[in-house]
Design a protein around this motif. Structure first.
Motif, short mmCIF file in Angstrom:
data_model
loop_
_atom_site.label_atom_id
_atom_site.label_comp_id
_atom_site.label_asym_id
_atom_site.label_seq_id
_atom_site.Cartn_x
_atom_site.Cartn_y
_atom_site.Cartn_z
N LEU A 27 -35.58 4.72 -21.82
CA LEU A 27 -34.73 4.55 -20.64
C LEU A 27 -35.54 4.33 -19.36
N TRP A 28 -36.67 5.04 -19.26
CA TRP A 28 -37.49 4.92 -18.04
C TRP A 28 -37.88 3.47 -17.79
N LEU A 29 -38.09 2.70 -18.87
CA LEU A 29 -38.52 1.31 -18.73
C LEU A 29 -37.32 0.38 -18.50
N ALA A 30 -36.27 0.59 -19.27
CA ALA A 30 -35.11 -0.31 -19.20
C ALA A 30 -34.22 0.00 -18.01
N GLY A 31 -34.21 1.25 -17.59
CA GLY A 31 -33.29 1.65 -16.52
C GLY A 31 -31.88 1.85 -17.05
N LEU A 32 -31.04 2.40 -16.20
CA LEU A 32 -29.65 2.60 -16.59
C LEU A 32 -28.92 1.27 -16.62
N PRO A 33 -27.97 1.10 -17.53
CA PRO A 33 -27.17 -0.13 -17.54
C PRO A 33 -26.43 -0.31 -16.22
N LYS A 34 -26.18 -1.56 -15.91
CA LYS A 34 -25.40 -1.90 -14.72
C LYS A 34 -24.01 -1.25 -14.76
N THR A 35 -23.52 -1.00 -15.97
CA THR A 35 -22.19 -0.45 -16.14
C THR A 35 -22.16 1.07 -16.09
N PHE A 36 -23.36 1.69 -15.96
CA PHE A 36 -23.41 3.15 -16.03
C PHE A 36 -22.85 3.74 -14.75
N ALA A 37 -21.87 4.62 -14.90
CA ALA A 37 -21.22 5.21 -13.73
C ALA A 37 -21.93 6.49 -13.35
N VAL A 38 -22.61 6.48 -12.21
CA VAL A 38 -23.20 7.70 -11.68
C VAL A 38 -22.11 8.39 -10.86
N PRO A 39 -21.78 9.65 -11.22
CA PRO A 39 -20.73 10.34 -10.45
C PRO A 39 -21.04 10.29 -8.95
N ALA A 40 -20.01 10.10 -8.17
CA ALA A 40 -20.17 9.90 -6.72
C ALA A 40 -20.98 11.03 -6.10
N ALA A 41 -20.71 12.27 -6.55
CA ALA A 41 -21.39 13.42 -5.97
C ALA A 41 -22.90 13.34 -6.18
N LEU A 42 -23.29 12.80 -7.33
CA LEU A 42 -24.72 12.72 -7.65
C LEU A 42 -25.37 11.53 -6.95
N ASN A 43 -24.57 10.54 -6.69
CA ASN A 43 -25.08 9.28 -6.15
C ASN A 43 -25.21 9.33 -4.63
N ALA A 44 -24.76 10.42 -4.03
CA ALA A 44 -24.70 10.50 -2.57
C ALA A 44 -26.10 10.50 -1.94
#
Lengths: 313, 313
Positions: A296-313
């Motif tokens: 994952l560290w190399l590929a990164g999260l998918p474009k479709t991956f939803a980071v919860p708003a609280a975490l993404n702040a």
């Protein structure tokens, strides 16, 4: 189709199972930063070290200090590995939340690594239980059954022997039991089969699976275990570690890849994956030159991956 | 618990999906040796190349020659990828056993990569079916639905759209349909869910899963798919390839790791794993300097792994 647990705990064991097979000495201040960052990223169970003689594992000589720090973090379950009663007494003194006693279901691996038979380890667990109770301590005792899917020394390990050891550990007073594929021999069908039977033996007291990624199957094995209702897995950041006695070992299940798989499955882990990836990058700098793992560290999260708003702040 | 198929086919796509994203030009004689060795190791379905214009993919310009050689091997199912009717006509002329037409369920990915909408690809499949039938050819037509779990360009791809495309391909005359996680976005719960639904749409005509290992989940995804009854998977030796449009892609499911997982599960593949590992070592020499993947080649087979006596002779 079987359902999955709604919540799963990833127990971070990188500071113990990871570092114990790594040459680079990680200073205590970095370990404390690791624990603090892992906690900030949402990890709530961390195995911080091992109470073994410092001459045997100098990398883990600061375990008491790490337990003391980790205990200051509210709600963090702090666990340590102990090989015997003496280590368990130190764990109890340190007020660790849980101590894990490894037992090797392979008789030969047990003699080679622990210098005890499986039944001698069971007897030691009984002594540890007596000491824990005499001290009025709340430290939980977990019996961790290793080489449960085979062994590089002995070869085959009978499923019946794994289950017998599990029952014996419970009878001796272990509060929890777990199963480890110490040498990376497990495949998902074998995991599903053994874990279903283990649940029948131990019920909710069977609570953790530990998989190495030696042959690339760690995450498939976790998936198979999830279907049996097990909801706690050991993993290490960047997949570091794995059994030093397993030739060609390619590490543990990687915490960040596992966190991604679980999140993608809609299973709650409480982990902020971008924060965990940031910690991985930090640990990778500290361990420059060491073999790291994970995708994952190399590929990164998918474009479709939803980071919860609280975490993404 | 769901049961697993008793027999599974690993379709080797390294010569197409693998080589198309690799810089090193592999000479035709090496490709022929690869096909011959894979056949000798028990592989019975091989995608040998792609009938695309040679100027677009010079690496695959020798596809007709490879089909001709592969057709001399008794019982080998020889497949090729074709982007359009012109390619399909070449595949039919070559007497390939199967031609795969890729369709991208992501509208944007489809336009970017195929310069057609999904429905335009469906219309092309109808033309290919008419041409195949008019020629009295036995070449099977497979519609391969890519970006089925999301896309690096468009992001989310609706499950309903994947299933609609699948039905449309069948209605247009595809004999088989398959699903590919082109960019490595799939996790095992999503696979289980989509594959169950796809089986309801296409029954036995849904026959192959194609997973990239971009985020380390290819084998977990195969495991989840096996539980839905799907019994054919694309894979590449040494995990080479993966979508060149997927940044950080870490390859395909590796044929040898998949063969090991299936054998460990007691599923018959017909593959002699030591022979496949020997071929992997050969291909690794040919592709020196290229990024390879997989774990089994390094760790080796477990001491407990039973090599059938006939294969071990």
């Amino acid at each position: 189709m079987p359902s999955f647990p709604t919540n799963v705990v990833i127990r971070e064991v990188g500071l113990r199972d990871g570092l114990q097979s790594i040459q680079t000495m990680l200073p205590t201040k970095h370990k404390i930063e690791w624990i603090g960052d892992a906690y900030a990223a949402g990890q709530r169970e961390i195995e911080v070290g091992s109470f073994v003689p410092a001459r045997l594992l100098p990398q883990l000589a600061d375990t008491a200090e790490l337990v003391a720090y980790a205990k200051t973090l509210p709600g963090l379950v702090v666990s340590v590995l102990v090989p015997n009663l003496k280590g368990a007494e130190r764990a109890i003194d340190s007020e660790a939340d849980l101590l894990l006693v490894p037992l090797s279901a392979s008789h030969e691996h047990s003699l080679a690594n622990l210098r005890k038979t499986p039944d001698e380890v069971v007897a030691e667990v009984a002594r540890i239980r007596a000491a824990r109770d005499a001290a009025g301590s709340k430290t939980l005792i977990e019996g961790g059954i290793g080489t449960a899917f085979g062994c590089t020394i002995q070869g085959r390990v009978d499923q019946a022997e794994v289950l017998r050891c599990m029952q014996a550990l419970l009878d001796a007073g272990a509060d929890r039991v777990s199963i480890a594929d110490t040498v990376g021999y497990a495949g998902p069908a074998a995991v599903r089969d053994l874990f279903e039977k283990a649940r029948k033996v131990a019920g909710e007291r069977f609570w953790c699976g530990h998989f190495h990624d030696t042959r690339g199957l760690a995450l498939a094995n976790v998936y198979a275990a999830l279907e049996t209702g097990v909801a706690r897995f050991d993993a290490t950041l960047a997949g570091i570690g794995g059994c030093p006695h397993a030739p060609g070992a390619s590490g543990n299940a990687s915490s960040e890849d596992l966190a991604f798989m679980l999140a993608d499955m809609g299973i709650e882990t409480g982990i902020d994956i971008p924060a965990l990836l940031a910690l991985r990058a930090k640990v990778a700098r500290w361990l420059e030159g060491e073999t790291l793992h994970g995708a994952l560290w190399l590929a990164g999260l998918p474009k479709t991956f939803a980071v919860p708003a609280a975490l993404n702040a």
